[in-house]
Scaffold this active site. Structure first.
Site, mmCIF file in Angstrom:
data_model
loop_
_atom_site.group_PDB
_atom_site.id
_atom_site.type_symbol
_atom_site.label_atom_id
_atom_site.label_comp_id
_atom_site.label_asym_id
_atom_site.label_seq_id
_atom_site.Cartn_x
_atom_site.Cartn_y
_atom_site.Cartn_z
ATOM 1 N N HIS A 22 -1.684 -5.423 1.371
ATOM 2 C CA HIS A 22 -3.055 -6.075 1.166
ATOM 3 C C HIS A 22 -2.493 -7.619 0.784
ATOM 4 C CE1 HIS A 22 -6.727 -7.294 -0.600
ATOM 5 N NE2 HIS A 22 -5.871 -7.955 -1.432
ATOM 6 N N LYS A 26 0.981 -1.307 0.053
ATOM 7 C CA LYS A 26 0.124 -0.081 -0.035
ATOM 8 C C LYS A 26 0.851 1.323 0.051
ATOM 9 C CE LYS A 26 -3.724 -2.204 2.309
ATOM 10 N NZ LYS A 26 -4.874 -2.214 3.616
ATOM 11 N N TYR A 39 -12.483 -2.738 -2.657
ATOM 12 C CA TYR A 39 -13.149 -2.498 -1.329
ATOM 13 C C TYR A 39 -14.590 -2.539 -1.109
ATOM 14 C CZ TYR A 39 -8.213 -2.654 0.673
ATOM 15 O OH TYR A 39 -6.762 -3.166 0.985
ATOM 16 N N GLU A 53 -9.192 -10.823 -7.949
ATOM 17 C CA GLU A 53 -8.207 -9.887 -7.837
ATOM 18 C C GLU A 53 -6.994 -9.608 -8.937
ATOM 19 O OE1 GLU A 53 -7.174 -9.807 -3.864
ATOM 20 O OE2 GLU A 53 -9.070 -9.185 -2.921
ATOM 21 N N ASN A 68 -2.070 -0.094 7.089
ATOM 22 C CA ASN A 68 -1.642 -1.253 7.538
ATOM 23 C C ASN A 68 -0.561 -2.105 6.737
ATOM 24 O OD1 ASN A 68 -3.352 -2.099 5.837
ATOM 25 N ND2 ASN A 68 -4.770 -3.388 7.318
HETATM 26 P P1 IDP Z 1 -7.794 -7.196 5.256
HETATM 27 O O1 IDP Z 1 -6.976 -6.087 4.635
HETATM 28 O O2 IDP Z 1 -7.051 -7.763 6.725
HETATM 29 O O3 IDP Z 1 -8.358 -8.444 4.359
HETATM 30 P P2 IDP Z 1 -10.525 -6.165 5.182
HETATM 31 O O4 IDP Z 1 -11.579 -6.189 6.393
HETATM 32 O O5 IDP Z 1 -10.758 -6.583 4.031
HETATM 33 O O6 IDP Z 1 -9.280 -6.421 5.927
HETATM 34 O O7 IDP Z 1 -10.484 -4.439 5.165
HETATM 35 C C1 IDP Z 1 -9.664 -3.966 4.179
HETATM 36 C C2 IDP Z 1 -8.801 -2.871 4.778
HETATM 37 O O8 IDP Z 1 -9.858 -1.523 4.997
HETATM 38 C C3 IDP Z 1 -7.748 -3.049 5.771
HETATM 39 O O9 IDP Z 1 -6.661 -3.786 5.038
HETATM 40 C C4 IDP Z 1 -7.611 -1.777 6.201
HETATM 41 O O10 IDP Z 1 -6.622 -1.055 5.677
HETATM 42 C C5 IDP Z 1 -8.821 -1.179 6.138
HETATM 43 N N1 IDP Z 1 -9.826 -1.189 7.584
HETATM 44 C C6 IDP Z 1 -10.718 -2.295 7.820
HETATM 45 N N2 IDP Z 1 -11.040 -2.130 9.005
HETATM 46 C C7 IDP Z 1 -10.800 -0.838 9.366
HETATM 47 C C8 IDP Z 1 -11.220 0.058 10.384
HETATM 48 O O11 IDP Z 1 -11.876 -0.476 11.352
HETATM 49 N N3 IDP Z 1 -10.566 1.378 10.395
HETATM 50 C C9 IDP Z 1 -10.033 1.845 9.238
HETATM 51 N N4 IDP Z 1 -9.525 1.154 8.280
HETATM 52 C C10 IDP Z 1 -9.936 -0.115 8.294
HETATM 53 MG MG MG Z 2 -9.852 -8.061 2.869
#
Ligand code: IDP
Ligand code: MG
Length: 133
Positions: free
Chosen positions: A115, A9, A49, A126, A112
């Site tokens: 992905h 990212k 997303y 994807e 974070n």
């Molecule tokens: P993942 O990346 O671990 O698969 P997902 O639930 O698919 O998690 O969420 C996609 C992305 O959305 C996450 O990697 C993160 O960057 C963002 N995200 C998910 N939950 C939150 C939150 O509670 N606050 C802010 N960003 C979030």
């Molecule tokens: Mg995800």
């Protein structure tokens, strides 16, 4: 052998962690099948997303993912989807196990670092989305 899609990212690129992250996967034995750096279009991120579109933070995610270039890869390895997810760690870096990429380089869910596809089915979708195959 399974293929999976990884995105380093914008925060990972800005923190100059591209080499570090790719090295982890190569050392683990994953093969890089495709690799590119690009600026994602808003529409692509919204599709990618779409499962989060009802969340209050959806536009934060979209803005973050379009805030700078990303590196997109297809990795191939045994049990690829699950092992890459394991190396990536939990969505919230504070819940991620030590030694995972998110635990080692990030502090909050909103940025974070990385992905990775969460199932064989999403990996297929994807890979098609980002590499058109
Ligand atoms: P993942 O990346 O671990 O698969 P997902 O639930 O698919 O998690 O969420 C996609 C992305 O959305 C996450 O990697 C993160 O960057 C963002 N995200 C998910 N939950 C939150 C939150 O509670 N606050 C802010 N960003 C979030
Ligand atoms: Mg995800």
């Amino acid at each position: 052998m399974e293929e999976t899609l990884v995105i380093i990212k914008p925060d990972g690129v800005k923190k100059q962690l591209v080499g570090e992250i790719i090295t982890r996967f190569e050392k683990r034995g994953f093969k890089i099948k495709k690799l590119k750096m690009e600026q994602l279009r808003e529409q692509t991120v919204k599709e990618h997303y779409a499962h989060l579109k009802e969340q209050v933070f959806f536009m934060d995610v979209v803005n973050f993912m379009t805030s700078g270039p990303v590196v997109v890869l297809i990795l191939e390895g045994p049990n690829g989807v699950a092992s890459v997810r394991q190396m990536v760690g939990a969505t919230n870096p504070q819940d991620a196990l030590p030694g995972t990429i998110r635990a080692d380089y990030a502090f909050v869910s909103g940025s974070n670092i990385i992905h990775a596809s969460d199932s064989l089915e999403s990996a297929k979708i994807e890979i098609e989305r980002f590499f058109g195959e």
